[in-house]
Structures are given as structure tokens and as C-alpha cells.
Design a protein around this motif. Sequence first.
Motif, PDB file in Angstrom:
ATOM      1  N   ASP A  92       0.805  -1.223   0.000  1.00  0.00           N
ATOM      2  CA  ASP A  92       0.000   0.000   0.000  1.00  0.00           C
ATOM      3  C   ASP A  92       0.836   1.270   0.000  1.00  0.00           C
ATOM      4  OD1 ASP A  92      -2.397  -1.415  -0.066  1.00  0.00           O
ATOM      5  OD2 ASP A  92      -2.503  -1.542   2.116  1.00  0.00           O
ATOM      6  N   ASP A 136     -10.633   2.525  -0.034  1.00  0.00           N
ATOM      7  CA  ASP A 136     -10.111   2.426   1.327  1.00  0.00           C
ATOM      8  C   ASP A 136      -9.000   1.388   1.327  1.00  0.00           C
ATOM      9  OD1 ASP A 136      -9.628   1.953   4.068  1.00  0.00           O
ATOM     10  OD2 ASP A 136     -11.655   2.641   4.557  1.00  0.00           O
ATOM     11  N   ASP A 138      -7.160   0.473   3.731  1.00  0.00           N
ATOM     12  CA  ASP A 138      -6.942  -0.244   4.987  1.00  0.00           C
ATOM     13  C   ASP A 138      -7.087  -1.755   4.797  1.00  0.00           C
ATOM     14  OD1 ASP A 138      -6.473   2.080   6.317  1.00  0.00           O
ATOM     15  OD2 ASP A 138      -8.446   2.238   7.228  1.00  0.00           O
ATOM     16  N   TRP A 139      -7.924  -2.163   3.842  1.00  0.00           N
ATOM     17  CA  TRP A 139      -8.128  -3.598   3.604  1.00  0.00           C
ATOM     18  C   TRP A 139      -6.884  -4.225   2.977  1.00  0.00           C
ATOM     19  CZ3 TRP A 139      -8.522  -6.327  -1.195  1.00  0.00           C
ATOM     20  CH2 TRP A 139      -8.932  -7.658  -1.072  1.00  0.00           C
ATOM     21  N   GLN A 271      -1.945  -2.463  16.493  1.00  0.00           N
ATOM     22  CA  GLN A 271      -1.282  -2.170  15.229  1.00  0.00           C
ATOM     23  C   GLN A 271       0.232  -2.226  15.424  1.00  0.00           C
ATOM     24  OE1 GLN A 271      -4.130   0.315  12.443  1.00  0.00           O
ATOM     25  NE2 GLN A 271      -2.925   1.617  13.757  1.00  0.00           N
ATOM     26  N   THR A 289      -6.196   6.102  10.256  1.00  0.00           N
ATOM     27  CA  THR A 289      -6.565   4.885   9.541  1.00  0.00           C
ATOM     28  C   THR A 289      -6.462   3.683  10.479  1.00  0.00           C
ATOM     29  OG1 THR A 289      -4.296   4.519   8.774  1.00  0.00           O
ATOM     30  CG2 THR A 289      -5.743   5.847   7.373  1.00  0.00           C
ATOM     31  N   ASP A 290      -6.955   2.550  10.003  1.00  0.00           N
ATOM     32  CA  ASP A 290      -6.987   1.338  10.830  1.00  0.00           C
ATOM     33  C   ASP A 290      -6.695   0.139   9.940  1.00  0.00           C
ATOM     34  OD1 ASP A 290      -7.429  -0.654  12.667  1.00  0.00           O
ATOM     35  OD2 ASP A 290      -9.325   0.151  13.390  1.00  0.00           O
ATOM     36  N   LYS A 291      -5.643  -0.603  10.269  1.00  0.00           N
ATOM     37  CA  LYS A 291      -5.235  -1.767   9.476  1.00  0.00           C
ATOM     38  C   LYS A 291      -5.599  -3.094  10.140  1.00  0.00           C
ATOM     39  CE  LYS A 291      -2.913  -0.607   5.670  1.00  0.00           C
ATOM     40  NZ  LYS A 291      -3.267  -1.140   4.352  1.00  0.00           N
ATOM     41  N   THR A 296     -11.264  -4.523   8.688  1.00  0.00           N
ATOM     42  CA  THR A 296     -11.094  -4.216   7.266  1.00  0.00           C
ATOM     43  C   THR A 296     -11.801  -5.216   6.355  1.00  0.00           C
ATOM     44  OG1 THR A 296      -8.998  -5.441   7.199  1.00  0.00           O
ATOM     45  CG2 THR A 296      -8.884  -3.090   7.696  1.00  0.00           C
ATOM     46  N   ARG A 316     -11.101   3.056  14.962  1.00  0.00           N
ATOM     47  CA  ARG A 316     -10.025   3.378  15.902  1.00  0.00           C
ATOM     48  C   ARG A 316     -10.562   3.714  17.301  1.00  0.00           C
ATOM     49  NH1 ARG A 316      -4.753   4.478  13.846  1.00  0.00           N
ATOM     50  NH2 ARG A 316      -4.246   4.947  16.020  1.00  0.00           N
TER      51      ARG A 316
END
Length: 749
Positions: A92, A136, A138-139, A271, A289-291, A296, A316
Amino acid sequence: MSMFKQVFSALGLLVGSTLSYADVIHIDGKLDEPAWQSATDFTTFYQVVPATHEANENKVNAKVLASEEGVYIGIVNFQPIGQRKKQFNLQDGFMQGEFNRVYLDFSGDGSGAYLFATTLGGGKQDAVVTPQRTTDTDWDGDWESAFYEHSEYWSNEIFVPWDSVSFSTKLDAKGDAIIGVGIQLYDLKSNNIFSNQKQTIGNSDFFLNMPKIEVSIPQQSQLNFVPYVSYQHHFEPRQDKTHESDVGFDLFYKPTHNQTLSFAVNPDFAQVDSDDVDVNYSAVETLRTDKRPFFTQDLSVFSISALQDTKLIHTRRIGAGSDDKRTLITPIDAAVRFVHQGKRAQWGAFAVKENSLDSGAGKDFYAGRFSYREANWQSGILATYVERPFLNRKAKSLAWDSQYQDDRWSIQSAVLMSQIDNLTSQTGNGLSINVGYQFTPNTQLEGQFLRLNRHFDNRDMGYMKRNDWQYSKLSYNHAVNVGNDWLTRIKHTLDISYEANSEGLKLPARQGYRAQLMLNNGSQWTFHLDTVRSGWQDNIGANSAPFVQPSALETRVLYQSPFTGEFSWAASLELDQEGLSGDAIQLALDMTWMPHANWNIKFNNYFREGDGWLVATQQNQLSEYDRTLFINTLEASALIADNLEFSGTLQWSVLEARTKGVYDIENTGLRKNTGLDTSFEDTRLMSQFKLRYRMGAYSDIYLVYRRGGAHQERLEENRVGQQSWLESAKANWTDPIENSVIFKVRYLF
């Protein structure tokens, strides 16, 4: 026979008309297996950036093939070795090599898609594409890719398993499934994009005109088990702990392609990557953002289309700081989620229970979603509920969102409601409308309207920039394809906006013009001219009363060099009026050095200096500062060996604020308060060095070292800036707040 047909003959890619099950294909980028002979062929690619729609038979050829395991995409890009660039990037990360994008609409109805991109060099990106055509990243999905080089071309081979995504199949009269496939080549030298359809994701009819193919998708069930174990050692104790260890698992069960049940015990909600340094003294929260994999997956099902990043679900919030403020990360006891994607109806729900801790400060989160889709429109309901026992607080939110799209119109709307039960009950509402009209592929008009009343509050699980807000914007975009010896395209953008609060007070609003020039050598110039109209500033912070902020003029020039070669750079200069009577200059410089196809070193400098920075230092007290802000970021990434990646980040910032004036905010206006000095310094440092060994999808070994510090201090004005910037960075390094090493293993069974 032409060179292009010779190439395809050499690769064994003969034209086919139907898509059928294939023999096993080895993902090596060569596309030389006999199974490719039965693939669907795309030989005509259109230039879509700039949108001349010129048809090309000699730029890209692509093949799409299905097997019982998944879908294969083979792409041959006819770029000779001297006219292409090979470069690796982390997952990414920004792509600075030639790359292909593949959009797959597995349902074939425009209800959403997945993006898979891969470079000449092995870099990868993936993303969820929502029905609103937003992406997005994040996925992170379970898919494979490989590239192959020839002197006259390079090729990409991509494999996406059926069970890596959730979708409902759209069947034709023969019982075969219909999926949409969009394929693009980004030509780095010219900044041109070539596609197998005439639309890009920016066009309202992107999904409607995405090429469709027939596939036979077997009904399969899938069970995935992902345990993890992690250990952290803190050289500087964190909340009185010198070490922490954790173990847990995620369980994913898919009885069919359109259903997923996810269950987690002590899930992997931490994370690995650190957040960037955030120097934010405004009343608007920074959106992160959120991984985390649990959130996701099936992201588009819970997506609603509200403007200005307004979200009912901002993941988050979950597992964040406890309500008693004793922990920065609250452990998760368990989480469960179920998603069903039918031919017309989609629904899903999740529940997450945080650890209650000794004080009962944990929270419980619940969400449910239902939506229904026809050919060009979609409508649905999203509901959330949060229990916060420590605060004796319960929060509910509800959204009814709708969407319509055809080859001209794009309409999204959302009606929002919230209810907070604490000592009393408070109910709020909001409305979001976004209407776009596409005159031609190069000309669009868009209108936006957002209203959130003063009692609307979605922050227990969601995100909003502010409430008590009415925002309107009209945006006109027009691109002119020039195509002379030096200039490719000019894109004009005109924005007109109006803002007010629920009492009718007119707020400062931005009007702007932007011109973007794309040159034939791949470089770009962008010119901005904005004016912020005078209005009442009612969101300065600290629950302060509103005051009148004068008009301001802002100008900006940005240059981006071509991405070819070992070195690329971008620089911008901005001159602004700011605050009550101040001026500011802003400089930014981004430099990227790529000494090897597997190495990438980035150096970013941001500098802003001005004498009109406004901050609410306490309720109804406004300070105006002579402010100097410097942020320096150094990033390095590398593919050390097959599947072994290194990344390092060193980021430090210095903020020096010297008091220019302090004002009391009164009903009659601002009254200068003489003799007060609110000067201060704020210095921060964040560093992270990470080794990641990829064993497969959701299967990794991490070794991470983090170190950082922060120092904020009120000083007399004449003492601000006495310490050199390098000395302040050194002080945050030698006296860190965080100094930890992390070891983590997860594996997909």
C-alpha cells in the motif's frame, strides 16, 4: 505477423471467447501455461488520462481466466526496457514504478469492487472500492502476483482466490456468474493511463460500463484460523510495565461466497505501525486509519456516504484509551461479526467487548447494517450502539443512506440521527447530500450539502469534524486535452462554498480556483488561488464564544517532477494571510532517491512561518502567535530478500510559538489583554524500524523497534527558540517516552 501477436504466440495466449475452469497456473508473471488459451482477451485499451479515449492495440493486452480456486489476470505491457521503470514498494505504499491496476466487481452489479495493483518490481496495493467509488486501502487481501521482464515488454500475473472476498453472484440465463473487470496501465513516463474501458473511477458511470465476463464459480466453504503471539519489551516502563505478552486468534468461516462469520478471542487489535507525528492544536480531531484485519474485512458493507469524513463507525475508537484514562490501549476480550451479501439485500452486524479492567472502564460496541440494491440505486440503514458503564453513558446512532448512479448523474444522501443517554437524554440529527452531474468525461459539476445540528454526537463510535454546522459547496471541473509538444492537459477546478452554524452565524468559507498542468515529460504544475471569506469563528476550541475572523487570501504553487529515473522530487510554495492581521509563508520539499529497484529512500521537509496563528489557550481567551513549525520525515524501505522487507521511519517536529497578542473573547468583540505571555515550545520525535517476513496472506513475522519522545513547555517569549532544532530532536531521543521492541508472529491455517 506483428510483434504484438508474436509476443502473445510466444506466451501461449490465443484468443478465446468463453471463460472456463483452468488448469493449475504457476504465478510467475510469464503467462506461458496452456490454460491461458481458453481465457477472455482484452486487446483494445483506451487512453483515459488524459481522457482522449484514443483506442490503442499496441499498449496493453490482457487475459482473464477462472478456475475452481479463483480468478487469474494476465497483463502484457508493451514498454521496451529503455522506456520503463522497475521499482519495489511496500504494501500500500506509493508506487514509483510502472504498474497495473485491476478492479474486480465480483457481484457484477456495481455494489462495490476490490482494487488490486502491482508494479514492475513487485510492489503491491489493494483496496476496497465502495458503491460511492471511494477507495479504502486499509483492507489487505489474500492474493498473489508476479512480474516478468522481456526486452520489448513486461508482464504481470495476478491470482485472486474466490474465498478471499465476500460477494453475491449475479447469474445469467445459463447459470454462469457475471463479474466486472477493469484493467489499467499507468505509464510512468507520460502520466497517462490506459484502460480496457473509457471510464475511470472518477466517472459516475464507471461501474455501469465496466467490462463484464462470464465465469463459473463453484460453491465452496472456507474455514480460516489465524492465531498470533506477541511480546513487547519496554526499556522505558509504559504504565509501570517493562514487558507485555499477548496471544489470541481470529476465526473466519465462509459457508458460501456471500456469507462470512468472524469470531475472535483476545483478537489481534494492536497495530504494529506507529502513527505519524501529529501537531494539532485545532478543535478538529485528526482522522486515523486502521489496518486491523477484523475491521477491514467486508468493509464496504458498513460504508455510508456522508460528507466531510462523517462516519458512524470509526474503528479506531474500539480498543482505544479506557474511560478512566489509565490505559492508552484497552484490551479486547472478544469480537464477533456476520455479513450476508445477497443478490439484492446485504446485511451484517458486529459486536466487540472490551476488557472491563479493574475500574469497569471498558466499553461495548455494537453495529448493524441492512441495505437493498436495484440496478442503479441502493438504500440502507446503519445503526450503532455503545455502552460506557464507567461514564454511565449510552450512545446510539442511526443513518438512512441512499444512492443513485447512471451515465450522467451521481447522487448520494444520508439522514443521520444520534441519541446520548447520560444524566439526561440528548437527540441530534443531520443530513448529507452529494449530487454530481457529468456533462462529458472531461467536465463535471458537483454540489454538496451537509447539516449537523448542535446536538448531533456520533463520537462514541464514529467521527465528525464538528457539529452545529451547515456546509455547502459547488465544484466545477473541466479538463482540456491540449496534446502539443510540451503540454498534455490542463485541468481547471472552481470551488464555491458557504458555511454557517445552526443559529445562522456565517462562518469563514473557502472559495478557490485550481489549475493543474500535465506536461509531456511526466511532470506537473499546480496553481492554487483561494480566498477565505470573513465570518464568525465558532470552533476555535476550549468551548470559547465565537468571534469575527477577517478575510484571508491564500496562494500556492506546486511542482512535481517526472517519476522516472533514480531521483524524483516535488516542491511547493504557499503565501497566505492568516489570523487577525498576519501573513505566513509555507514551504514543502519531498525528495525520493531510488538507488536500486528494491530500495526507496524518502526525505520530506515541511516548514511554515507566520505571525497570525490563532489558538484558544483557555475558554474565551485567544492567543495570536508568531509561529515557526518544522516537520522533517526520513523514510527508507527495502526488499532485502524474497519475502523479507525492511522499513524505517524517523520523524521529528519543532513548534515555536511566540506571543504576538492575547485577547479576551467578549460579546462586543475581541479585547486585547496586555501583559500576558502564553509562549511555548512543542518538540516531538517518532522513530520505527521494522523487519517483516511474509510467509503468506495474514502470515507474518515482525520484529519492530520504536523510540520516541515529546516535550511541551511554556516559556517566556525571549526564551523561545534558544535551543537548536537538532538539539531538541536529540533531547527527545535521549529522554524517550517510548522505547520498545516488539516481536510478533501470526499465521493463517
